[in-house]
Design an enzyme around this catalytic site. Structure first.
Site, PDB file in Angstrom:
ATOM      1  N   ASP A   6       0.939   2.408   3.842  1.00  0.00           N
ATOM      2  CA  ASP A   6       0.045   3.499   3.414  1.00  0.00           C
ATOM      3  C   ASP A   6       0.852   4.781   3.263  1.00  0.00           C
ATOM      4  O   ASP A   6       0.411   5.874   3.664  1.00  0.00           O
ATOM      5  CB  ASP A   6      -1.149   3.689   4.356  1.00  0.00           C
ATOM      6  N   LEU A  41       2.648   6.467  -4.783  1.00  0.00           N
ATOM      7  CA  LEU A  41       3.848   7.024  -5.439  1.00  0.00           C
ATOM      8  C   LEU A  41       3.544   8.375  -6.083  1.00  0.00           C
ATOM      9  O   LEU A  41       4.441   9.083  -6.489  1.00  0.00           O
ATOM     10  CB  LEU A  41       4.405   6.047  -6.474  1.00  0.00           C
ATOM     11  N   ARG A  42       2.271   8.695  -6.216  1.00  0.00           N
ATOM     12  CA  ARG A  42       1.801  10.019  -6.671  1.00  0.00           C
ATOM     13  C   ARG A  42       2.046  10.347  -8.136  1.00  0.00           C
ATOM     14  O   ARG A  42       1.561  11.356  -8.625  1.00  0.00           O
ATOM     15  CB  ARG A  42       2.414  11.147  -5.824  1.00  0.00           C
ATOM     16  N   HIS A  68       0.836  -1.204   0.000  1.00  0.00           N
ATOM     17  CA  HIS A  68       0.000   0.000   0.000  1.00  0.00           C
ATOM     18  C   HIS A  68       0.874   1.259   0.000  1.00  0.00           C
ATOM     19  O   HIS A  68       1.242   1.769   1.049  1.00  0.00           O
ATOM     20  CB  HIS A  68      -0.906  -0.040   1.239  1.00  0.00           C
ATOM     21  N   HIS A 121     -10.946   0.145   0.731  1.00  0.00           N
ATOM     22  CA  HIS A 121     -10.825   1.234   1.705  1.00  0.00           C
ATOM     23  C   HIS A 121     -12.198   1.331   2.351  1.00  0.00           C
ATOM     24  O   HIS A 121     -13.123   1.875   1.768  1.00  0.00           O
ATOM     25  CB  HIS A 121     -10.455   2.515   0.945  1.00  0.00           C
ATOM     26  N   ASP A 154      -8.692   3.069  -3.370  1.00  0.00           N
ATOM     27  CA  ASP A 154      -8.191   3.594  -2.103  1.00  0.00           C
ATOM     28  C   ASP A 154      -8.280   5.113  -2.008  1.00  0.00           C
ATOM     29  O   ASP A 154      -7.940   5.833  -2.932  1.00  0.00           O
ATOM     30  CB  ASP A 154      -6.736   3.185  -1.876  1.00  0.00           C
ATOM     31  N   HIS A 180       2.899  14.109   1.190  1.00  0.00           N
ATOM     32  CA  HIS A 180       2.260  15.369   0.807  1.00  0.00           C
ATOM     33  C   HIS A 180       3.285  16.485   0.845  1.00  0.00           C
ATOM     34  O   HIS A 180       4.306  16.390   1.528  1.00  0.00           O
ATOM     35  CB  HIS A 180       1.109  15.713   1.753  1.00  0.00           C
ATOM     36  N   HIS A 209      -5.762  -0.902   5.544  1.00  0.00           N
ATOM     37  CA  HIS A 209      -5.553  -0.104   6.783  1.00  0.00           C
ATOM     38  C   HIS A 209      -6.618  -0.249   7.868  1.00  0.00           C
ATOM     39  O   HIS A 209      -7.346   0.690   8.173  1.00  0.00           O
ATOM     40  CB  HIS A 209      -5.337   1.361   6.450  1.00  0.00           C
TER      41      HIS A 209
END
Lengths: 302, 436
Positions: free
Chosen positions: B315, B73-74, B70, B189, B162, B319, B242
């Site tokens: 997870d 990587l954006r 989980h 999720h 997710d 940011h 999660h």
């Protein structure tokens, strides 16, 4: 003390000191000339991210009575969404070299965030559903004027507790004294897990029985949409404070409301205008209390 | 390039190998494993050569490279938060040699083009094995199924929306059904967004005290229950992401006892922190699901011990600092977790909750089984995919040393016990032996 973020952070002694100072300022306000030169040369900015007329006016008057230079900076939430972050707004204001920042913001914790990021003294004028400390202080001041004490009193706070910063600040303040605190309202507007020292009542009559103080909270019109209550009519019928109910509180008990009121919804006109109502006294005391708070903070303390 | 580990404690639950060993890696392939009874002095021949590293691994462990089920990587779309290059490097630094990247990129990984892009980028700039997770629904909107079979063909190993729950039960039912043809799990999720409303932390006394809107445990549990029933109904493999509450654990336990095909993961923050971590409006501790209470935390630990929770995942949700340097309510959810997850998890071993072997299984054998991926483990002839760990080395977390672009961690300045010293993934390796 540099800031006033919440009642949470104050001791009983801090509160008593503020209330004593407020008493002195109230005397000043009864003079012919109501202005004192105490803070001449210093600047305050009222930074309001939520519309507010009463609190802002009360602060502004308090600031002017202390001879502060006053700036008003109102930001509608929508323009903030479009661009500038709170941090940037704050840094801009700090660059004006102001000494006091009075902030109202829709986010809980915003006042703390501002205080941590500026050298100015920060006064919380309401942050989200967290705190509205000057309201609780002026409420305590008003109760003291009538009752002469806080210890030993029974206080019922009625209405939309979960969304109310006024309820929280009053809870924290009254908890520092020997008081019995009750929350009264429909279960949907009361906290899921009850603070240890609070008694819960779903029934208004039971909840206010034999109390010394009833604090009525404003019910927001949009609570119907969130399914918190079926209608204002039903709310008013079961949780609105009406004249007949005054028979259940102590004979010398007082009724309070932070304003603005919805007459005929959470409080009836007869109650609001009755001799037991402290509502206008609360407004008057707001200025003295806010003067005391500003006067006692020290922007130079880092 | 030759890498030689001498006198290492080899512990590999994949090949079920355990013991003292010397291991030689030649050009990214394990050429020799010599198991032995007792450690022998290192022969230092050839030291100083550029093409050879000789490592005294006495007292250290060699584990197979960890797998993170989980990860965010954006990339594509949010390269200012993290890129495939930085995210996979952060993985290596944290001991992970494989990461499963979530589909909530921009554009969403809901079509093979995006999957191909991620895989091509990973090949070009990535440092570890990247296993994409495809979206369950187009645009994560919860309305129409994405082209799951084509995504699978393109290389997706699982499916998840997710960040956004699939609120519509019939869509979730169809996804679980359809997944059976594809042989890849649906990762859910679990959150009823109506119950969460605009909550920002765990609902309870503390949320009232802070004046922050709470997210009830029921918001997670209602959906765990629904998805378990849908998994029972469809027989589709459900993996619950999660897990944060005691109630979810109880439901998962019940489901497993019934033989319903479900698996579950939790993350280090759910067995390390409680809601107390947000007490000062610390936005770096703001995650979704939110940090809960001591009771939840303890239950999650027991669930790991009892095998009710199969996997520990990070997870990893990096940011930008600007997205966290705002009032709590406005801050984005997530913790940059790749570089602290394994050390935080080793606390479970040090305190006696899990054996070392059980812990490594949560990071290797379990994800392999759930995702049905092939990993050879540490054996002769296999591609080198392993980590060297000093389970007792104390180190101080410094977010500024994170390779990840996301510095959002509530664990900054924590002293942790156990550190990854060396990661090898094929011909790539990262040497962290001199890190403080």
């Amino acid at each position: 003390m540099k800031d006033l973020i919440g009642i949470k952070e104050l001791s009983r002694q801090d509160i008593e000191e503020i209330l004593n100072t407020a008493k002195a300022f109230k005397e000043v306000l009864q003079r012919d000339i109501k202005k004192v030169p105490t803070l001449r040369g210093r600047t305050a900015i009222n930074l309001f991210f939520e519309p507010s007329t009463r609190t802002r006016t009360s602060f502004e008057l308090a600031e002017k009575r202390l001879s502060l230079d006053v700036l008003n900076f109102s930001v509608s939430t929508s323009s903030v969404v479009k661009g500038e972050t709170l941090y940037d707004t704050l840094k801009t204001i700090e660059s004006y070299n102001v000494d006091y920042i009075v902030i109202r913001h829709s986010s809980s914790g915003a006042a703390k965030f501002v205080a941590e990021n500026t050298f100015a003294s920060v006064i919380n004028a309401g942050d989200g559903t967290n705190e509205h400390p000057t309201q609780a202080l002026l409420d305590a001041f008003s109760i003291l004027e009538i009752k002469g004490r806080l210890d030993g009193l029974k206080i019922a706070i009625v209405g939309d507790i979960i969304h109310s910063r006024v309820a929280r600040s009053n809870l924290y303040l009254l908890s520092k004294f020997d008081t019995e605190i009750r929350f009264v309202g429909p279960p949907t507007l009361l906290p899921q897990e009850i603070p240890d020292n609070v008694k819960i009542f779903f029934d208004l009559q039971e909840g206010i029985e034999d109390v010394d103080v009833v604090m009525i909270l404003r019910i927001q019109l949009e609570r119907q949409k969130g399914a918190y209550i079926p209608s204002l009519k039903e709310y008013s019928h079961f949780w609105g404070l009406k004249k007949e109910l005054l028979n259940y509180i102590k004979k010398d008990a007082v009724v309070m409301h932070p304003g603005p009121m919805n007459r005929g919804v959470e409080i009836s006109t007869e109650v609001a205008d009755s001799s037991q109502s402290l509502i206008l006294r609360q407004v008057t005391n707001g200025i003295a209390t806010r003067m005391a708070v500003i006067y006692m903070l020290n922007p130079k303390e880092v | 390039m030759l890498i030689k580990f001498y006198n290492a404690n080899l512990l590999d639950p994949i090949t079920k190998t355990k013991g003292l060993a010397d291991i030689i890696i030649e050009d990214g392939v394990i050429s020799k494993i010599k198991l032995k009874r007792k450690s022998t002095p290192i022969q230092t021949k050839g030291t100083g050569s550029k093409n050879m590293l000789e490592i005294n691994a006495e007292g250290l462990y060699l584990f197979p490279g960890l797998i993170d089920m989980h990860t965010h990587l954006r990339e594509p779309g949010y390269e200012y938060k993290e890129t495939i290059r930085t995210g996979t490097l952060a993985a290596l630094r944290g001991g992970f040699t494989s990461v499963c990247c979530m589909a909530n990129t921009f554009p969403v990984n809901d079509n093979p083009e995006v999957t191909y892009y991620i895989l091509a980028k990973a090949k070009e700039e990535g440092s570890c094995h990247v296993l994409p997770i495809g979206a369950i629904t187009k645009g994560l909107k919860g309305e129409e199924l994405s082209e799951m079979a084509m995504l699978r063909e393109a290389g997706c190993v699982a499916f998840s929306d997710d960040g956004m729950p699939v609120m519509n039960s019939i869509i979730m039912k169809r996804a679980l059904e359809y997944s059976k043809a594809i042989g890849a799990p649906i990762i859910s999720h679990c959150e009823d967004i109506n119950l969460s409303e605009d909550g920002v932390m765990n609902e309870g006394k503390l949320s009232f005290y802070l004046g922050l809107k709470g997210i009830p445990r029921a918001s997670e549990e209602v959906m765990v229950a629904r998805d378990i029933l849908l998994s029972k109904y469809t027989k589709g493999h459900l993996h619950i992401a999660h897990v944060s509450t005691k109630g979810s654990v109880e439901l998962i336990k019940f489901a497993k006892e019934q033989g319903i095909p479900i698996t579950a993961e939790t993350c280090p923050h759910y067995f390390t922190l409680t809601e107390e971590a947000v007490k000062d409006y610390n936005t770096n501790a703001k995650v979704n699901p939110p940090l809960r209470t001591e009771e939840d935390l303890e239950t999650i630990k027991s669930a790991l011990k009892e095998g009710i929770i199969d996997v520990i995942a990070t997870d990893h949700a990096p940011h930008h600092i600007d997205e966290k340097k705002v009032p709590f309510q406005e801050a984005l959810n997530g913790i940059s977790g790749l570089e602290t997850a394994f050390s935080l998890s080793l606390r479970l071993v040090h305190e006696g909750t899990l054996s070392l072997e059980e812990l490594i299984e949560k990071f290797t054998v379990s994800p392999i089984k759930i995702l049905k991926i092939r990993k050879e483990g540490i054996k002769e002839g296999a591609q080198a995919d392993l980590i060297l760990v000093d389970i007792n080395k104390e180190w101080k977390v410094d977010k500024n040393k994170f390779v990840s672009l996301g510095k959002n961690t509530p664990f900054d300045l924590w002293t942790l016990k156990g550190k990854v010293l060396f990661t090898v993934k094929g011909k790539k390796f990262l040497d962290m032996r001199t890190e403080e």
